[in-house]
Design an enzyme around this catalytic site. Structure first.
Site, PDB file in Angstrom:
ATOM      1  N   ARG A  35       0.665  -1.266   0.299  1.00  0.00           N
ATOM      2  CA  ARG A  35      -0.019   0.046   0.029  1.00  0.00           C
ATOM      3  C   ARG A  35       0.685   1.285  -0.240  1.00  0.00           C
ATOM      4  O   ARG A  35       0.430   2.326  -0.526  1.00  0.00           O
ATOM      5  CB  ARG A  35      -1.033  -0.028   1.207  1.00  0.00           C
ATOM      6  CG  ARG A  35      -2.046  -1.006   0.859  1.00  0.00           C
ATOM      7  CD  ARG A  35      -3.119  -1.001   2.189  1.00  0.00           C
ATOM      8  NE  ARG A  35      -4.414  -1.751   1.645  1.00  0.00           N
ATOM      9  CZ  ARG A  35      -5.111  -2.138   2.493  1.00  0.00           C
ATOM     10  NH1 ARG A  35      -5.004  -1.981   3.693  1.00  0.00           N
ATOM     11  NH2 ARG A  35      -6.052  -3.056   2.156  1.00  0.00           N
ATOM     12  N   LYS A 196     -17.993 -14.433   2.690  1.00  0.00           N
ATOM     13  CA  LYS A 196     -19.154 -13.242   3.098  1.00  0.00           C
ATOM     14  C   LYS A 196     -20.215 -13.226   2.215  1.00  0.00           C
ATOM     15  O   LYS A 196     -20.473 -12.109   1.461  1.00  0.00           O
ATOM     16  CB  LYS A 196     -18.336 -11.989   2.978  1.00  0.00           C
ATOM     17  CG  LYS A 196     -17.199 -11.834   4.377  1.00  0.00           C
ATOM     18  CD  LYS A 196     -16.383 -10.792   4.101  1.00  0.00           C
ATOM     19  CE  LYS A 196     -14.721 -10.827   4.095  1.00  0.00           C
ATOM     20  NZ  LYS A 196     -14.129  -9.967   3.291  1.00  0.00           N
ATOM     21  N   GLY A 349      -9.137  -9.637  -0.506  1.00  0.00           N
ATOM     22  CA  GLY A 349      -7.938  -9.820   0.283  1.00  0.00           C
ATOM     23  C   GLY A 349      -7.592 -11.213   0.244  1.00  0.00           C
ATOM     24  O   GLY A 349      -6.305 -11.814  -0.306  1.00  0.00           O
ATOM     25  N   GLY A 372     -13.003  -3.356   0.493  1.00  0.00           N
ATOM     26  CA  GLY A 372     -14.555  -3.076   0.646  1.00  0.00           C
ATOM     27  C   GLY A 372     -14.991  -2.144  -0.470  1.00  0.00           C
ATOM     28  O   GLY A 372     -16.076  -2.021  -0.955  1.00  0.00           O
TER      29      GLY A 372
HETATM   30  P1  ADP Z   1     -11.843 -12.060  -0.127  1.00  0.00           P
HETATM   31  O1  ADP Z   1     -11.202 -11.657   0.926  1.00  0.00           O
HETATM   32  O2  ADP Z   1     -11.112 -12.695  -1.375  1.00  0.00           O
HETATM   33  O3  ADP Z   1     -13.138 -10.765  -0.595  1.00  0.00           O
HETATM   34  P2  ADP Z   1     -13.846 -13.593   1.376  1.00  0.00           P
HETATM   35  O4  ADP Z   1     -13.493 -13.176   2.420  1.00  0.00           O
HETATM   36  O5  ADP Z   1     -15.147 -13.411   0.986  1.00  0.00           O
HETATM   37  O6  ADP Z   1     -13.052 -13.577  -0.009  1.00  0.00           O
HETATM   38  O7  ADP Z   1     -13.676 -15.380   1.503  1.00  0.00           O
HETATM   39  C1  ADP Z   1     -12.521 -16.012   1.892  1.00  0.00           C
HETATM   40  C2  ADP Z   1     -12.698 -17.057   2.649  1.00  0.00           C
HETATM   41  O8  ADP Z   1     -13.707 -18.024   2.320  1.00  0.00           O
HETATM   42  C3  ADP Z   1     -11.392 -17.903   2.799  1.00  0.00           C
HETATM   43  O9  ADP Z   1     -11.041 -17.806   4.068  1.00  0.00           O
HETATM   44  C4  ADP Z   1     -11.837 -19.552   2.520  1.00  0.00           C
HETATM   45  O10 ADP Z   1     -11.392 -20.412   3.220  1.00  0.00           O
HETATM   46  C5  ADP Z   1     -13.511 -19.259   2.504  1.00  0.00           C
HETATM   47  N1  ADP Z   1     -14.152 -20.365   1.940  1.00  0.00           N
HETATM   48  C6  ADP Z   1     -14.238 -20.363   0.538  1.00  0.00           C
HETATM   49  N2  ADP Z   1     -14.698 -21.492   0.219  1.00  0.00           N
HETATM   50  C7  ADP Z   1     -15.311 -22.156   1.427  1.00  0.00           C
HETATM   51  C8  ADP Z   1     -16.269 -23.392   1.962  1.00  0.00           C
HETATM   52  N3  ADP Z   1     -16.537 -24.107   0.715  1.00  0.00           N
HETATM   53  N4  ADP Z   1     -16.168 -23.560   3.158  1.00  0.00           N
HETATM   54  C9  ADP Z   1     -15.926 -22.551   3.899  1.00  0.00           C
HETATM   55  N5  ADP Z   1     -14.989 -21.603   3.797  1.00  0.00           N
HETATM   56  C10 ADP Z   1     -14.832 -21.342   2.403  1.00  0.00           C
HETATM   57 MG    MG Z   2     -11.352 -11.975   2.955  1.00  0.00          MG
END
Ligand code: ADP
Ligand code: MG
Length: 397
Positions: A35, A196, A349, A372
């Site tokens: 960053r 999420k 992330g 976000g």
């Molecule tokens: P990002 O940070 O890319 O926006 P999120 O924070 O929404 O993504 O989601 C990431 C998390 O989702 C990871 O910790 C991953 O382990 C979890 N995840 C993905 N698929 C599954 C699943 N089938 N069951 C439980 N957790 C999952």
């Molecule tokens: Mg995340």
């Protein structure tokens, strides 16, 4: 948007809101300085133009009072290394000491203020606080895309009192993110996974208007599978979102967009890397097991589909990729995105972590660092940090 290039900054005091919110360890050491490096083009430009640069950022969540481990000293030291020139640092953001420091600055010099979130007026967007902050400078430059979704004093508050311009990072993010939703080549695809679900359904709905194909994985797919009547056992899913998921499935049908769901999945009997695991068709998930990754047939289907895309947005891993045994699907999706000829944008992330882990970052058109802010921008929300730079959303074509 008001561009930094349109204003003469020579000799002026320029307050720059940067995103120096770097990850730190328990001792406050910087783990990753991405960053800080992202802010260099704007800072270097201002310094070269002979501005007196006053950089301000938040770091961590000190909640309106000074917290030692969140001081900006180490950030200032790292910035000095990266810029290759001295960087002064004050331990406040407003007040006589700060004013004195600024009065002593020469054109082409830079000062870093203390963590802005040490002041309760920051997150409360207190006009008095904003006014005091604005009083330090002649011009405000907002370059903190990662915080653009926050209506805080140092993001949109100061803009009420100063001529405001978008920094280069902010402008780059807006240009690249707009590219995939406004002027994108078809077919356009969004790959959405992750955990999420509730927070991301609004984004998914907006993307559905703009994309031709939606590819789902992770907790997002589990929720759509559950909503479609499949039994998902102990899988991560959000039952409260079934209604919304069904609406989106119907919406997709009405507007003739495709939603792709897994056809086979990897299931585990526990949430652990060494759990017992097997591949099952999506309609045979055992009650006591959980979906942890997409299966090989799904990988093949997704890979072929992604290969045909001309525009891709990816957010959210399609499995529990932190566990090596369940990272195959996410790795393959990452490789497919990287290998495709499409304009590709990746945000989030964990999604970025997967890309970096495989060293694929140079094969992605744009790595969005916004978190976000990236998601809210694509969702079509008005971001305070952009509105204050006079941002106007283009019509969707
Ligand atoms: P990002 O940070 O890319 O926006 P999120 O924070 O929404 O993504 O989601 C990431 C998390 O989702 C990871 O910790 C991953 O382990 C979890 N995840 C993905 N698929 C599954 C699943 N089938 N069951 C439980 N957790 C999952
Ligand atoms: Mg995340």
């Amino acid at each position: 948007m008001n561009s930094l290039k349109d204003v003469d900054v020579a000799g002026k005091r320029v307050l720059v809101r940067v995103d120096f919110n770097v990850p730190t360890d328990k001792k406050g050491e910087i783990i990753d300085d991405t960053r800080i490096r992202e802010s260099l083009p704007t800072l270097r430009y201002l310094l070269e133009q002979g501005a007196r640069v006053i950089a301000v950022s938040h770091l961590g969540r000190p909640k309106g009072k000074p917290v030692e481990e969140f001081r900006m000293d180490k950030v200032a030291v790292r910035l000095s290394h990266l810029l290759g020139k001295p960087v002064r640092k004050v331990s406040e953001c407003i007040g006589p000491q700060v004013t004195l420091e600024i009065d002593q600055m020469n054109p082409g010099e830079i000062l870093v203020l203390e963590n802005i979130r040490f002041y309760p007026g920051e997150e409360a967007n207190d006009p008095e606080f904003s006014k005091e902050l604005a009083g330090l400078a002649d011009i405000f430059v907002n370059d903190a895309f990662g915080a653009a979704h926050r209506a805080h004093a140092s993001i949109s508050g100061v803009a009420e009192f100063l001529p405001t311009f978008a920094g280069f990072l902010l402008a780059k993010e807006v240009k690249m993110l707009s590219r995939i939703i406004v002027i994108a080549d078809t077919p356009r695809m969004a790959i959405m996974g992750g955990a999420k679900v509730a927070a991301k359904l609004g984004l998914l709905k907006n993307l559905m208007k703009k994309m031709d194909v939606i590819i789902l994985g992770g907790g997002m797919a589990n929720t759509f599978l559950g909503a479609s009547g499949y039994s998902v056992g102990k899988s991560l899913h959000e039952e409260a979102m079934f209604g919304m998921a069904r609406e989106l499935i119907e919406l997709a049908r009405d507007v003739q967009k495709k939603i792709l769901l897994p056809i086979d999945v990897v299931v585990a009997d526990r949430f652990a890397n060494d759990a017992e695991r097997k591949v099952v068709p999506v309609n045979e998930v055992p009650d006591e097991w959980m979906i942890v990754d997409i299966g090989p047939e799904t990988i093949e289907l997704y890979r072929k589909t992604i290969n045909e895309a001309r525009t891709i947005f990816w957010n959210g891993p399609v499995g529990v990729f932190e566990f090596e045994n369940f990272s195959v699907g996410t790795d393959e999706v990452a490789r497919a995105v990287a290998n495709s000829q499409a304009v590709s944008v990746v945000g989030g992330g964990d999604s970025l972590a997967a890309i970096y882990h495989l060293g694929l970052q140079d094969s992605i058109t744009h790595i969005s660092t916004g978190g976000g802010a990236t998601l809210e921008f694509l969702e079509g929300k008005a971001l305070p940090g952009l509105m204050c730079c006079n941002y106007k959303r283009k019509m969707v074509v």
